[in-house]
Enzyme design. Structure first.
Site, PDB file in Angstrom:
ATOM      1  N   PRO A 189     -14.197   1.516  72.238  1.00 16.35           N
ATOM      2  CA  PRO A 189     -13.426   2.432  73.089  1.00 16.35           C
ATOM      3  C   PRO A 189     -13.297   3.809  72.444  1.00 16.35           C
ATOM      4  CG  PRO A 189     -12.384   0.282  73.002  1.00 16.35           C
ATOM      5  CD  PRO A 189     -13.491   0.262  71.985  1.00 16.35           C
ATOM      6  N   GLU A 190     -13.597   4.845  73.223  1.00 11.77           N
ATOM      7  CA  GLU A 190     -13.524   6.214  72.748  1.00 11.77           C
ATOM      8  C   GLU A 190     -12.333   6.909  73.414  1.00 11.77           C
ATOM      9  OE1 GLU A 190     -17.342   8.126  73.090  1.00 11.77           O
ATOM     10  OE2 GLU A 190     -18.417   6.351  72.409  1.00 11.77           O
TER      11      GLU A 190
END
Length: 269
Positions: A2-3
């Site tokens: 996840p960014e």
């Protein structure tokens, strides 16, 4: 992993059920994720009221009225689940309010939970060296020009350096460089000021679009509501090796430092 858009989407999904709520119960279903939980985590959170939620880089922030902020990192596979019917094997940390149960699910356990004094967040070791937020006012072409001056390292590598800009990851750097028409291998110090301005705009454009789409689901990520992230339907180059680019070229893939880079040699220079 996840960014920034996935963490921002997660925080926005948690806010309606946590903002202003009192934490009535904390359940630790194991002692650690990537590293041990703070030894007094449950005691310090039980009875606390949530005063605000936010994000810094790839970390989510849950502030409380006891002067502490719960800092979470989703690692490779983490996600929050709201009101699961049953707790699953990988629901390792649970918060309960009068109306909701929230479970932090992390199958690969590369995430983390920390409890940090709210007035010392900026001095917390993970935050001290972070660059500006890419959606904030301090992320400007002038900032990039100063950070890139004299640098021969590829522009993609420097954009992934959290000291240059906070929160960017592989997917969104590939996408932004394509929007800006800049080759990921170009030495950062050779990029002109007008192209840096275009790059700043491209990074913001891609991040805003990704947040609106709920982020990108590759394998494990889902929003707290359970919905997937649909920005992958809008990818211009990422994951599209061998497919046509909008310019008429062909998307290529290369591996740098263990990361796949997707780009179009025809329109990215």
């Amino acid at each position: 992993m996840p960014e920034l858009p996935e963490v921002e989407t997660t925080v926005r999904g948690l806010e309606p059920v946590l903002q202003g709520a009192a934490i009535e119960r904390v359940i630790l279903r194991r002692a650690d994720l990537r590293r041990p939980f703070p030894p007094d985590l449950g005691q310090r959170l039980t009875g606390a009221r949530v005063t605000g939620l936010g994000r810094r880089a790839k970390y989510g922030l849950i502030g409380t009225d006891r002067g502490d902020t719960l800092v979470f990192h989703l690692g490779m596979s983490g996600r929050w689940r709201i009101d699961p019917e049953e707790l699953g094997k990988h629901d390792h940390f649970v918060l309960e309010t009068a109306q909701h149960r929230l479970a932090l699910n992390d199958a690969r356990r590369f995430g983390s939970l920390d409890l940090v004094p709210s007035d010392s967040l900026d001095a917390w070791p993970a935050f001290t060296a972070l660059g500006p937020e890419p959606l904030g006012p301090d992320f400007t072409p002038a900032h990039l020009e100063a950070a890139f001056e004299g640098r021969i390292a590829p522009v993609k590598a420097l954009l992934l350096d959290q000291r240059v800009v906070a929160g960017l990851g592989n997917i969104y750097v590939c996408e932004a460089l394509h929007v800006a028409g800049i080759a990921p291998t170009r030495p950062a110090g050779t990029i002109t000021a007008p192209r840096l301005a275009r790059l700043v705009g491209a990074i913001r454009e891609v991040l805003v679009a990704a947040i609106e789409a709920g982020g990108s689901t590759l394998r494990d990520y889902a929003r707290p509501s359970g919905e997937l992230g649909y920005f992958s339907n809008q990818w211009r180059v990422y994951g599209r090796e061998g497919e046509p680019c909008a310019c008429g070229g062909t998307v290529e893939r290369r591996v740098d430092g263990g990361r796949s880079t997707f780009w179009c040699p025809k329109c990215q220079r």
